[in-house]
Design a protein around this motif. Sequence first.
Motif, PDB file in Angstrom:
ATOM      1  N   LEU B 213      24.699  84.455  34.500  1.00  7.93           N
ATOM      2  CA  LEU B 213      23.844  84.731  35.655  1.00  7.93           C
ATOM      3  C   LEU B 213      24.511  84.677  37.020  1.00  7.93           C
ATOM      4  N   CYS B 214      25.472  83.772  37.187  1.00  8.84           N
ATOM      5  CA  CYS B 214      25.858  83.440  38.553  1.00  8.84           C
ATOM      6  C   CYS B 214      27.240  83.962  38.905  1.00  8.84           C
ATOM      7  N   GLU B 215      27.318  84.635  40.053  1.00  9.83           N
ATOM      8  CA  GLU B 215      28.637  85.031  40.531  1.00  9.83           C
ATOM      9  C   GLU B 215      29.298  83.867  41.237  1.00  9.83           C
ATOM     10  N   ARG B 216      28.482  83.006  41.791  1.00  4.72           N
ATOM     11  CA  ARG B 216      29.056  81.908  42.548  1.00  4.72           C
ATOM     12  C   ARG B 216      28.770  80.592  41.839  1.00  4.72           C
ATOM     13  N   LEU B 217      29.791  79.788  41.807  1.00  2.92           N
ATOM     14  CA  LEU B 217      29.707  78.534  41.078  1.00  2.92           C
ATOM     15  C   LEU B 217      30.071  77.398  42.038  1.00  2.92           C
ATOM     16  N   VAL B 218      29.191  76.444  42.171  1.00  2.00           N
ATOM     17  CA  VAL B 218      29.493  75.279  42.988  1.00  2.00           C
ATOM     18  C   VAL B 218      29.557  74.084  42.042  1.00  2.00           C
ATOM     19  N   VAL B 219      30.713  73.424  42.027  1.00  2.83           N
ATOM     20  CA  VAL B 219      30.859  72.257  41.163  1.00  2.83           C
ATOM     21  C   VAL B 219      30.799  71.021  42.033  1.00  2.83           C
ATOM     22  N   ILE B 220      29.953  70.083  41.657  1.00  4.66           N
ATOM     23  CA  ILE B 220      29.809  68.858  42.435  1.00  4.66           C
ATOM     24  C   ILE B 220      30.139  67.686  41.525  1.00  4.66           C
ATOM     25  N   ASP B 221      30.845  66.710  42.084  1.00  6.05           N
ATOM     26  CA  ASP B 221      31.151  65.513  41.317  1.00  6.05           C
ATOM     27  C   ASP B 221      31.164  64.322  42.269  1.00  6.05           C
ATOM     28  N   HIS B 222      30.530  63.240  41.856  1.00  2.00           N
ATOM     29  CA  HIS B 222      30.394  62.072  42.717  1.00  2.00           C
ATOM     30  C   HIS B 222      29.889  62.434  44.099  1.00  2.00           C
ATOM     31  N   GLY B 223      28.938  63.352  44.131  1.00  2.20           N
ATOM     32  CA  GLY B 223      28.276  63.678  45.385  1.00  2.20           C
ATOM     33  C   GLY B 223      29.056  64.586  46.305  1.00  2.20           C
ATOM     34  N   ARG B 224      30.233  65.081  45.855  1.00  3.27           N
ATOM     35  CA  ARG B 224      31.026  65.958  46.721  1.00  3.27           C
ATOM     36  C   ARG B 224      31.274  67.288  46.032  1.00  3.27           C
ATOM     37  N   VAL B 225      31.410  68.340  46.834  1.00  2.00           N
ATOM     38  CA  VAL B 225      31.708  69.649  46.281  1.00  2.00           C
ATOM     39  C   VAL B 225      33.191  69.690  45.926  1.00  2.00           C
ATOM     40  N   VAL B 226      33.499  69.974  44.665  1.00  2.00           N
ATOM     41  CA  VAL B 226      34.910  70.045  44.275  1.00  2.00           C
ATOM     42  C   VAL B 226      35.351  71.488  44.020  1.00  2.00           C
ATOM     43  N   HIS B 227      34.395  72.393  43.883  1.00  2.00           N
ATOM     44  CA  HIS B 227      34.767  73.802  43.765  1.00  2.00           C
ATOM     45  C   HIS B 227      33.613  74.651  44.270  1.00  2.00           C
ATOM     46  N   ASP B 228      33.943  75.694  45.014  1.00  2.00           N
ATOM     47  CA  ASP B 228      32.922  76.620  45.483  1.00  2.00           C
ATOM     48  C   ASP B 228      33.532  78.009  45.439  1.00  2.00           C
ATOM     49  N   GLY B 229      33.121  78.839  44.502  1.00  2.00           N
ATOM     50  CA  GLY B 229      33.681  80.180  44.414  1.00  2.00           C
ATOM     51  C   GLY B 229      33.271  80.828  43.113  1.00  2.00           C
ATOM     52  N   SER B 230      33.948  81.923  42.762  1.00  2.00           N
ATOM     53  CA  SER B 230      33.585  82.622  41.537  1.00  2.00           C
ATOM     54  C   SER B 230      34.138  81.882  40.326  1.00  2.00           C
ATOM     55  N   ILE B 231      33.683  82.278  39.147  1.00  2.00           N
ATOM     56  CA  ILE B 231      34.197  81.680  37.922  1.00  2.00           C
ATOM     57  C   ILE B 231      35.675  82.043  37.739  1.00  2.00           C
ATOM     58  N   GLU B 232      36.024  83.281  38.119  1.00  2.00           N
ATOM     59  CA  GLU B 232      37.426  83.706  38.027  1.00  2.00           C
ATOM     60  C   GLU B 232      38.302  82.824  38.910  1.00  2.00           C
ATOM     61  N   ALA B 233      37.802  82.542  40.126  1.00  2.00           N
ATOM     62  CA  ALA B 233      38.580  81.711  41.033  1.00  2.00           C
ATOM     63  C   ALA B 233      38.795  80.326  40.428  1.00  2.00           C
ATOM     64  N   LEU B 234      37.781  79.855  39.704  1.00  2.00           N
ATOM     65  CA  LEU B 234      37.906  78.541  39.075  1.00  2.00           C
ATOM     66  C   LEU B 234      38.998  78.572  38.004  1.00  2.00           C
ATOM     67  N   HIS B 235      39.013  79.654  37.207  1.00  2.00           N
ATOM     68  CA  HIS B 235      40.042  79.796  36.181  1.00  2.00           C
ATOM     69  C   HIS B 235      41.419  79.874  36.816  1.00  2.00           C
ATOM     70  N   ALA B 236      41.535  80.666  37.883  1.00  2.00           N
ATOM     71  CA  ALA B 236      42.839  80.837  38.535  1.00  2.00           C
ATOM     72  C   ALA B 236      43.309  79.503  39.094  1.00  2.00           C
ATOM     73  N   ARG B 237      42.372  78.790  39.710  1.00  2.00           N
ATOM     74  CA  ARG B 237      42.749  77.558  40.370  1.00  2.00           C
ATOM     75  C   ARG B 237      43.200  76.498  39.368  1.00  2.00           C
ATOM     76  N   TYR B 238      42.501  76.444  38.237  1.00  2.00           N
ATOM     77  CA  TYR B 238      42.851  75.399  37.285  1.00  2.00           C
ATOM     78  C   TYR B 238      43.714  75.922  36.158  1.00  2.00           C
ATOM     79  N   GLY B 239      44.304  77.121  36.386  1.00  2.00           N
ATOM     80  CA  GLY B 239      45.290  77.642  35.461  1.00  2.00           C
ATOM     81  C   GLY B 239      44.790  77.788  34.049  1.00  2.00           C
ATOM     82  N   SER B 240      43.564  78.270  33.889  1.00  2.00           N
ATOM     83  CA  SER B 240      43.148  78.491  32.514  1.00  2.00           C
ATOM     84  C   SER B 240      43.645  79.860  32.089  1.00  2.00           C
TER      85      SER B 240
END
Lengths: 266, 319
Positions: B213-240
């Motif tokens: 469903l979502c083009e944009r993904l916001v990941v929150i952990d311990h009350g802080r945003v740790v990722h804000d962007g597309s799923i592809e950006a998340l893969h690129a950033r974490y080297g999957s």
Amino acid sequence: MGELRAYAALGAAQVRSATAYRTSFVVELFANMGATVFDVLAVLVLFRATPALGGFSLAEAMLITGLSAAGFTLADFAVGNVDHLKSLVRAGTLDAVLVRPLGALPQLLLMDLPIRKALRVVFGFAVLGLAVAANDIDWTPARVLLLVVAPVAAAVFFGSIFVSSASLAFWWVDSGEVGAAFTYGGRDFTSYPMSVFGGWFRGLFAYALGFAFVAYQPALALLGVPDPLGLPAWSGFLSPLVALGAAAFAAGVWRAGIRHYRSTGS
Amino acid sequence: MIEMRELRKDFTVRVKAGRLRRAKRTVSAVDGVSLSIGRGEMVGYIGPNGAGKSTTLKMLTGVLTPSSGDVSVCGLAPVPQRTRLALRIGVVFGQRSQLWWDLPLRESFRLLRHIYRVPAAEHAARLRRCRSLLDLDAFLDTPVRQLSLGQRMRGELTAALLHGPEVLFLDEPTIGLDVVSKQAVRSFLAELGSSGDVTLVLTTHDLADIERLCERLVVIDHGRVVHDGSIEALHARYGSRRSIVADLAEPLPDGFELPGTTLAGVTANGHRVTFVLESSTAGAAVAGLVAAVDVRDLSLLEPDIEDVVARLYSATGAP
């Protein structure tokens, strides 16, 4: 206008929900009335032991009991179920109420309107009617007005206690039955002439918290009997003001409580 | 549509400190979140349990009062203008019902029309659409308490949409649903989002919801945003990376290397091997493998978002 219709629809839905289980509805309707019958019987039983109570005859004391019963049953019917708030706060289900475009308190009251307590209100007012008939009241326009206003003021006063004590749940989820000391305790207290209570107990509850103005002072004003405790005759007419004060207090506590609401983890 | 600046929510908890004493401790459920979400966006809001997802959603819907920071939804301040905002947003809490327990579903919808003061024609049109998209007709006259979870959730979705909200908040809408019901909910939301009129914010633990469903993904952990962007950006950033899994006729020879990949696993007595693509393309790696050993079966795996997110959660770690 639209808002009023929304509230009316909520109330009607509650009636349909309550009557969805028909037999249990009828049984509870009458069982609930039984509870109030016993409250009034308690006063009658007292007079079997003594011909006068705190300087009042049975008929006079019944007027006090009647005002208290009419006000309390009306408040209990309209607002009494607000004490379910503690389970809503505990379970976090108040969330669903807060995301709707209506006031939270009226929604709660209407969605939880105890139709099963309806006969109690009829009984409460019947006691008041009998007590009025049993006394020889010198009717003036002011007294007629007072007879109409006093039960409503009493209901507002009791309703305010219901709301304030239920709001405790916002700060203290296990508030349990603490509120009942003031609601049911208050009803029992106001059923008797203030002159039967003594000392600091009377000072605190009757005057500092205003319970004397629920039934006792209006009854004196209706009867035209001087107050053995020395308050002037017109003090019975203060009951609507005392009720409004209580309502303002309750509204403040409720608002602060909603702001303090913590919901639950998910 | 939605603006949050340095949004915080602190809770005081009392912890036992000795037999009778209780110590007060402040816990930040949401710890300075700033986000801006535009009209028509579909945003997945994810995080481990206790990350602050629901708390954020409750501040956006006016249920909870923020401890500090600014928040506005549809240009309104959620708590002070709660009832006005409620007319313009729809909310589905997966674990709370908006419906009337003892009344048929149809009655709940009729009541909501009064509560939200929706003109009859508009209400009927929206209900008609939901009925066909969500297959409500079979249980429209059943009391809510007798509905299955999947049926109820379809009812909840309808209930949240009958007043034509501009923003739809969904807190774990697929929780506890079976595969078929999940699919029904997802395709309905996809259809809803494709119009571009409705802004959608969704929290979930089921990442398939997000991927679908979502083009944009916001990941929150311990009350802080740790990722804000597309799923592809998340893969690129974490080297999957993608990987190749091959079943071999003979066990893989010791010391075998496939250029541009790393050997990630050998199972089934050396008959099944997994190579992660580093610099090589999938084509080159497959060609190299087939040339060197006797390959029986072969598959190419897309990076798994579950893995990425799991790594992300553990990387941000406990405080």
